[in-house]
Design a protein around this motif. Structure first.
Motif, PDB file in Angstrom:
ATOM      1  N   PHE A   1      -4.374  32.480   6.199  1.00  0.00           N
ATOM      2  CA  PHE A   1      -5.757  32.549   6.650  1.00  0.00           C
ATOM      3  C   PHE A   1      -5.838  32.139   8.118  1.00  0.00           C
TER       4      PHE A   1
ATOM      5  N   GLU B   1     -15.687  30.953  15.140  1.00  0.00           N
ATOM      6  CA  GLU B   1     -16.920  31.606  14.688  1.00  0.00           C
ATOM      7  C   GLU B   1     -17.928  30.576  14.178  1.00  0.00           C
TER       8      GLU B   1
ATOM      9  N   LEU C   1     -11.787  31.231  12.250  1.00  0.00           N
ATOM     10  CA  LEU C   1     -12.826  30.620  11.417  1.00  0.00           C
ATOM     11  C   LEU C   1     -13.558  29.523  12.185  1.00  0.00           C
TER      12      LEU C   1
ATOM     13  N   SER D   1     -18.997  30.144   3.542  1.00  0.00           N
ATOM     14  CA  SER D   1     -19.193  31.544   3.164  1.00  0.00           C
ATOM     15  C   SER D   1     -17.876  32.322   3.237  1.00  0.00           C
ATOM     16  N   LYS D   2     -16.907  31.768   3.949  1.00  0.00           N
ATOM     17  CA  LYS D   2     -15.633  32.455   4.135  1.00  0.00           C
ATOM     18  C   LYS D   2     -14.492  31.863   3.305  1.00  0.00           C
ATOM     19  N   VAL D   3     -14.610  30.572   2.961  1.00  0.00           N
ATOM     20  CA  VAL D   3     -13.540  29.882   2.240  1.00  0.00           C
ATOM     21  C   VAL D   3     -14.161  29.050   1.123  1.00  0.00           C
TER      22      VAL D   3
ATOM     23  N   TYR E   1     -21.347  28.736   7.406  1.00  0.00           N
ATOM     24  CA  TYR E   1     -20.438  29.821   7.756  1.00  0.00           C
ATOM     25  C   TYR E   1     -19.051  29.586   7.155  1.00  0.00           C
ATOM     26  N   VAL E   2     -18.508  28.398   7.339  1.00  0.00           N
ATOM     27  CA  VAL E   2     -17.171  28.100   6.805  1.00  0.00           C
ATOM     28  C   VAL E   2     -17.150  28.296   5.294  1.00  0.00           C
TER      29      VAL E   2
END
Length: 100
Positions: free
Chosen positions: A70, A78, A75, A31-33, A28-29
C-alpha cells in the motif's frame, strides 16, 4: 493559500478549525484503509494567530505489515491535502457569515 480576507478568529473558532481539519484527514484515511489495518494514525493540526491564521497539518500513518504494497506516502499526502481543503472551506464560510 490565497488571501481570503476574513474577520479575526475567536479561540473557539480556531479550535473548531483544527478539529474540523483533523476530522477531514481522519475520514479520508479511514475511507481508504480499514481501521483494523492501521497500527498508528496520528494527525496533528495546529493553528497560530487569529488574523492571519497559520495552519500546520502533520499526518502519520503506520499500517499493518499485511499492507506492505500500500502506498502510505500518497495516502498521507492526500489526507493532508483534505485537511487543508477543509481549513480553506471553514475560513470561506466564516468570511460569508461575517458579511451578513
Amino acid at each position: 493559500m490565497e488571501e481570503i480576507g476574513f474577520p479575526e478568529l475567536t479561540l473557539e473558532q480556531v479550535v473548531e478549525l483544527c478539529e474540523s481539519a483533523e476530522q477531514a484527514a481522519r475520514d479520508y484515511v479511514l475511507s481508504k484503509v480499514s481501521a483494523s489495518r492501521i497500527v498508528t494514525l496520528d494527525i496533528l493540526v495546529d493553528a497560530e494567530g487569529t488574523k492571519p491564521v497559520t495552519a500546520n497539518v502533520d499526518v502519520t500513518v503506520v499500517l499493518s505489515p499485511l499492507m506492505k504494497d500500500f502506498d502510505v506516502e500518497t495516502l498521507t499526502k492526500e489526507a493532508t491535502k483534505r485537511a487543508f481543503n477543509r481549513i480553506e472551506e471553514y475560513l470561506r464560510e466564516l468570511k460569508c457569515e461575517s458579511k451578513k
